[in-house]
Design an enzyme around this catalytic site. Structure first.
Site, short mmCIF file in Angstrom:
data_model
loop_
_atom_site.label_atom_id
_atom_site.label_comp_id
_atom_site.label_asym_id
_atom_site.label_seq_id
_atom_site.Cartn_x
_atom_site.Cartn_y
_atom_site.Cartn_z
CD GLU A 173 -3.07 -0.91 2.25
OE1 GLU A 173 -3.02 0.08 3.00
OE2 GLU A 173 -3.98 -1.75 2.29
CD GLU A 353 -3.78 -5.82 3.87
OE1 GLU A 353 -4.55 -4.93 4.27
OE2 GLU A 353 -2.55 -5.73 3.94
C1 GCO Z 1 -3.02 -2.36 5.15
C2 GCO Z 1 -3.01 -2.80 6.04
C3 GCO Z 1 -3.19 -3.46 7.30
C4 GCO Z 1 -4.31 -2.86 8.07
C5 GCO Z 1 -5.63 -3.20 7.47
C6 GCO Z 1 -6.79 -2.68 8.26
O1 GCO Z 1 -2.11 -2.92 4.38
O2 GCO Z 1 -3.87 -1.46 5.11
O3 GCO Z 1 -2.08 -3.58 5.42
O4 GCO Z 1 -1.95 -3.28 7.89
O5 GCO Z 1 -4.24 -3.35 9.36
O6 GCO Z 1 -5.71 -2.66 6.21
O7 GCO Z 1 -6.79 -1.30 8.27
#
Ligand code: GCO
Length: 446
Positions: A173, A353
């Protein structure tokens, strides 16, 4: 006459589908001082008063560094086929450069061996936000040099663990680093500096491309970026809202997809930033060639859509979860997956995710009934299945997250896991969603 037994899983996924779960190092490992680990920007940030809710830090987190064997057994008991985790750069290079710290490497070696012994395929992220503090002190991602330090670290990892890791993810990200780390400032390093933010975006992409190059020079393995993508819908039928949503999409999605997959930054975003922006000035000859080095897989993280108003603001159209930024809209999963395939071609996709926080508590019978998570995942998996049916080359799906963990600026208040963590005792309890997910995996469908 007896009724025919209904098929347990009317929505079947392809044979060998990679059912998985996701974590990241700083969010679960704890042990921030063990075995020569250096400081990361999240150590600094979380120790700064007022930055993280309740003053929480990742010092202990889910204590995974010490309990990884039990956690591996949990993964096996769930039937996971894929586990996506991240490597803490400051465990490998405590100061962000130079020879690797053997004890740090050994931890990940043991973890990877444990995954292989249990038949779980690893997917390793190289950077999930825990930049060595020493590199931040030298300019962090605002400095072009950090991209080269990242490539050096990546190459170290490819050489040390390449025999055990079939799939690498480069930067997790980049957009969140840009938006939360450098625009809103509510993530480390806590800056509010739009000019720096987009230069950081470019350097993160350069880091990605240099790592892809390093892998090609070092050995086999697949590699790609992990991008959180948000479908951006106009909030009303006006042409103004349509135009605003289009530009918003540029900043949320195309700024990260286009350079990697087409070798160009989106014109509308560059024009909006202006020729004098530090980012535009910071793009050197040849950078886009590096950034667009062919990837093997695109990791997509989907949580929420964004509705954009005619004025360029945002609007709420669906119920939110405990995370106020998250609107629950499973169709967005279908929309974003099909859009990537339509606009960029049939690049293999993994969802790395998807999930939500729910107000989980342990009942008097010792169970955790997170019915909301079951419904959320079922609806999002159904949308992913529809995308697959419509031709999206989706290989695997990872729930965020395996365990309750340190949710960045929210500390431990939000629980995102399939598995409940009692932080006082570090006891793990499989939530209802974990039991449900085990059945999904066993049935290869929902
Ligand atoms: C991300 C995140 C996670 C967060 C999840 C929830 O890559 O955004 O990798 O670390 O914990 O998205 O907000």
């Amino acid at each position: 006459m007896s009724m025919p037994t209904p098929r347990r899983a009317p929505l079947r996924f392809p044979a060998g589908f990679g059912w998985g779960a996701s974590t990241s190092a700083y969010q679960i490992e704890g042990a921030t001082k063990d075995d020569g680990r250096g400081e990361s920007i999240w150590d600094t940030f979380s120790r700064t008063p007022g930055r993280v809710r309740n003053g929480d830090t990742g010092d202990v987190a889910a204590d995974h560094y010490h309990r990884y064997r039990d956690d591996l057994d949990l993964m096996r008991d769930l039937g996971l086929r894929s586990y996506r985790f991240s490597i803490a750069w400051p465990r490998i290079q405590p100061d962000g450069t130079g020879a690797p710290n053997q004890r740090g490497l050994d931890f990940y070696r043991r973890l990877l061996d444990g995954l292989h012994e249990r038949g779980i395929t690893p997917m390793a992220t190289l950077f999930h936000w825990d930049l060595p503090q020493a590199l931040q002190d030298a300019g962090g991602w605002e400095s072009r040099d950090t991209a080269y330090r990242f490539a050096e670290y990546a190459e170290t990892m490819f050489r040390a663990l390449g025999d055990r890791v079939p799939t690498w993810l480069t930067v997790n990200e980049p957009k969140t680093v840009v938006q939360n780390g450098y625009l809103s400032g509510h993530h480390a390093p806590g800056r509010q500096d739009p000019e720096a933010a987009y230069l950081v975006a470019h350097h993160l992409q350069l880091a990605h491309g240099l790592a892809v190059r390093a892998l090609r020079a070092t050995g086999p393995g697949r590699i790609g970026p992990a991008l959180n993508l948000h479908p951006c819908y106009p909030a009303d039928d006006s042409p103004e809202a349509a135009a605003a949503a289009r530009l918003y999409d540029g900043y949320e999605n195309r700024l990260y997809l286009d350079p990697v997959l087409t070798g160009r930054y989106p014109h509308d975003v560059l024009a909006d930033l202006g020729a004098q922006s530090r980012m535009v000035q910071g793009i050197a000859d040849g950078d886009l060639e590096v950034i667009s080095a062919p990837i093997d897989i695109l990791a997509v993280q989907y949580y929420t859509p964004i509705y954009v108003t005619a004025q360029g603001g945002t609007a709420r159209r669906h119920p939110t979860s405990e995370a106020e930024w998250q609107q629950i809209h499973p169709e967005g999963m279908y929309d974003i997956l099909t859009r990537v395939t339509r606009d960029y071609g049939p690049i293999p996709i993994t969802v790395t995710e998807n999930g939500l926080p729910t107000p989980d508590t342990v009942g008097t019978d010792g169970t955790v009934d997170d019915a909301g998570r079951v419904a959320f995942l079922r609806d999002h998996l159904a949308a992913a299945h529809r995308a697959l049916t419509d031709g999206v080359p989706l290989e695997s799906f990872h729930v965020w997250s395996l365990l309750d963990n340190f949710e960045w600026a929210e500390g431990y208040d939000q629980r995102w896991g399939l598995v409940y963590v009692d932080y006082a005792t570090q006891r793990r309890i499989l939530k209802r969603s974990a039991h449900w997910y085990r059945t999904v995996i066993a049935d290869n469908g929902i």
